[in-house]
Design a protein around this motif. Structure first.
Motif, PDB file in Angstrom:
ATOM      1  N   GLN A   1      -7.356  14.514   3.009  1.00 14.99           N
ATOM      2  CA  GLN A   1      -8.116  15.083   1.529  1.00 14.99           C
ATOM      3  C   GLN A   1      -6.882  15.074   0.620  1.00 14.99           C
ATOM      4  O   GLN A   1      -5.826  15.396   0.746  1.00 14.99           O
ATOM      5  CB  GLN A   1      -8.806  16.607   1.747  1.00 14.99           C
ATOM      6  CG  GLN A   1      -9.969  16.221   2.476  1.00 14.99           C
ATOM      7  CD  GLN A   1     -10.563  17.639   2.577  1.00 14.99           C
ATOM      8  OE1 GLN A   1     -10.670  18.491   1.704  1.00 14.99           O
ATOM      9  NE2 GLN A   1     -11.242  18.073   3.855  1.00 14.99           N
ATOM     10  N   GLY A   2      -7.373  14.938  -0.629  1.00 13.43           N
ATOM     11  CA  GLY A   2      -6.399  15.181  -1.766  1.00 13.43           C
ATOM     12  C   GLY A   2      -5.131  14.275  -2.009  1.00 13.43           C
ATOM     13  O   GLY A   2      -4.108  14.636  -2.570  1.00 13.43           O
ATOM     14  N   VAL A   3      -5.301  13.130  -1.521  1.00 12.78           N
ATOM     15  CA  VAL A   3      -4.229  12.321  -1.647  1.00 12.78           C
ATOM     16  C   VAL A   3      -4.266  11.215  -2.798  1.00 12.78           C
ATOM     17  O   VAL A   3      -5.323  10.900  -3.207  1.00 12.78           O
ATOM     18  CB  VAL A   3      -3.790  11.535  -0.306  1.00 12.78           C
ATOM     19  CG1 VAL A   3      -3.471  12.543   0.737  1.00 12.78           C
ATOM     20  CG2 VAL A   3      -4.825  10.664   0.004  1.00 12.78           C
ATOM     21  N   ASN A   4      -3.319  10.753  -3.558  1.00  9.26           N
ATOM     22  CA  ASN A   4      -3.460   9.867  -4.670  1.00  9.26           C
ATOM     23  C   ASN A   4      -2.206   8.742  -4.282  1.00  9.26           C
ATOM     24  O   ASN A   4      -1.290   9.121  -3.803  1.00  9.26           O
ATOM     25  CB  ASN A   4      -3.008  10.334  -5.712  1.00  9.26           C
ATOM     26  CG  ASN A   4      -4.198  11.189  -5.971  1.00  9.26           C
ATOM     27  OD1 ASN A   4      -5.318  10.905  -6.491  1.00  9.26           O
ATOM     28  ND2 ASN A   4      -4.152  12.482  -6.411  1.00  9.26           N
ATOM     29  N   GLY A   5      -2.536   7.555  -4.407  1.00  8.10           N
ATOM     30  CA  GLY A   5      -1.476   6.419  -4.504  1.00  8.10           C
ATOM     31  C   GLY A   5      -2.120   5.242  -4.950  1.00  8.10           C
ATOM     32  O   GLY A   5      -3.120   5.104  -5.533  1.00  8.10           O
TER      33      GLY A   5
ATOM     34  N   VAL B   1       0.673  -1.077  -0.106  1.00 15.35           N
ATOM     35  CA  VAL B   1       0.014  -0.123   0.054  1.00 15.35           C
ATOM     36  C   VAL B   1       1.003   1.402   0.083  1.00 15.35           C
ATOM     37  O   VAL B   1       1.757   1.275   0.837  1.00 15.35           O
ATOM     38  CB  VAL B   1      -0.881  -0.114   1.095  1.00 15.35           C
ATOM     39  CG1 VAL B   1      -1.933   1.404   1.169  1.00 15.35           C
ATOM     40  CG2 VAL B   1      -1.672  -1.266   1.195  1.00 15.35           C
ATOM     41  N   ASP B   2       0.757   2.114  -0.943  1.00 13.79           N
ATOM     42  CA  ASP B   2       1.250   3.341  -0.988  1.00 13.79           C
ATOM     43  C   ASP B   2       1.268   4.228   0.421  1.00 13.79           C
ATOM     44  O   ASP B   2       0.033   4.289   0.789  1.00 13.79           O
ATOM     45  CB  ASP B   2       0.819   4.362  -2.089  1.00 13.79           C
ATOM     46  CG  ASP B   2       1.709   5.590  -2.390  1.00 13.79           C
ATOM     47  OD1 ASP B   2       2.229   6.019  -1.645  1.00 13.79           O
ATOM     48  OD2 ASP B   2       1.807   5.645  -3.760  1.00 13.79           O
ATOM     49  N   PRO B   3       2.272   4.562   0.828  1.00 13.29           N
ATOM     50  CA  PRO B   3       2.328   5.444   2.178  1.00 13.29           C
ATOM     51  C   PRO B   3       1.590   6.654   2.143  1.00 13.29           C
ATOM     52  O   PRO B   3       0.888   7.170   3.133  1.00 13.29           O
ATOM     53  CB  PRO B   3       3.847   5.595   2.579  1.00 13.29           C
ATOM     54  CG  PRO B   3       4.389   4.587   1.697  1.00 13.29           C
ATOM     55  CD  PRO B   3       3.768   4.306   0.458  1.00 13.29           C
ATOM     56  N   ALA B   4       1.044   7.103   0.984  1.00 14.05           N
ATOM     57  CA  ALA B   4       0.516   8.313   0.813  1.00 14.05           C
ATOM     58  C   ALA B   4      -0.980   7.929   1.083  1.00 14.05           C
ATOM     59  O   ALA B   4      -1.833   8.967   1.482  1.00 14.05           O
ATOM     60  CB  ALA B   4       0.711   8.892  -0.699  1.00 14.05           C
ATOM     61  N   LEU B   5      -1.453   6.908   0.840  1.00 17.31           N
ATOM     62  CA  LEU B   5      -2.834   6.358   1.277  1.00 17.31           C
ATOM     63  C   LEU B   5      -3.031   6.024   2.617  1.00 17.31           C
ATOM     64  O   LEU B   5      -3.081   5.120   3.216  1.00 17.31           O
ATOM     65  CB  LEU B   5      -3.275   5.356   0.396  1.00 17.31           C
ATOM     66  CG  LEU B   5      -3.275   5.449  -1.221  1.00 17.31           C
ATOM     67  CD1 LEU B   5      -3.423   4.212  -1.795  1.00 17.31           C
ATOM     68  CD2 LEU B   5      -4.198   6.629  -1.584  1.00 17.31           C
TER      69      LEU B   5
END
Length: 193
Positions: free
Chosen positions: A175-179, A117-121
């Motif tokens: 809010q506003g994250v992508n991964g 899982v991408d850490p940004a998520l």
């Protein structure tokens, strides 16, 4: 003394004559033996033909069109339900994926599933179950088996493993994250089919 010398010389000559006769006989026997050996030879040969089998797995997002996705850069794009790219807290989305042996495989497979899982998520979790048919929804997930099991087997060319992925957005989703979430299916060959 002269007579003794004469007898010794005669004996010596007789000895040489015998020796030459024995050597000549040995040569004749040796030539005869060589000819005999040349006439009685035999050979035996053996050879083997060798080759290697084939092995691989392939995946499908629709359960019909299977193809190879050999690297992370060439990963299959899963068709998550509507809203997967616009998640809000407590949203849940689903996507199916099917895995089978490549059609020319000559060995069965033990497949291990890895997940990153991408850490940004932050606040997003991903889970999966195995299903009897391809399709993924809340109901299909609930009817699935072996949630997050690390491995599965493909024992024949007819075996297809259907996987139902579920991604859940938690209350802490910013809010506003992508991964991306990436799943890896690592297959190891086993017994010959």
């Amino acid at each position: 003394m002269t007579a003794e010398r004469g007898e010794t010389a005669a004996e010596t000559r007789r000895g040489w004559t015998k020796a030459r006769a024995i050597l000549a006989g040995g040569l004749v026997l040796g030539v005869g033996a060589a000819i005999t050996l040349a006439a009685w030879t035999d050979n035996e040969w053996a050879t083997g033909v060798f080759g290697s089998g084939n092995f691989g797995i392939e995946g499908s997002t629709d359960g019909t069109a299977f193809s190879d996705h050999p690297s992370e850069a060439e990963a299959a794009d899963l068709a998550f339900t509507v809203g997967a790219e616009n998640l809000a807290p407590d949203d849940v989305v689903y996507a199916p994926f099917a895995v089978q042996l490549e059609r020319d495989s000559t060995y069965d497979a033990e497949v291990t599933i890895g997940q990153a899982v991408d850490p940004a998520l932050v606040g997003v979790t991903a889970d999966y179950v195995f299903t009897d048919t391809l399709g993924c929804s809340e109901a299909a997930y609930a009817a699935g088996t072996d949630e997050n099991a690390a491995t599965f087997a493909l024992g024949s060319l007819d075996d297809v493993q259907n996987v139902c992925f579920r991604v859940t957005a938690g209350d802490d989703l910013p809010q506003g994250v992508n991964g991306e979430i990436t799943w890896n299916f690592a297959a190891v060959s086993g017994d010959a089919l």
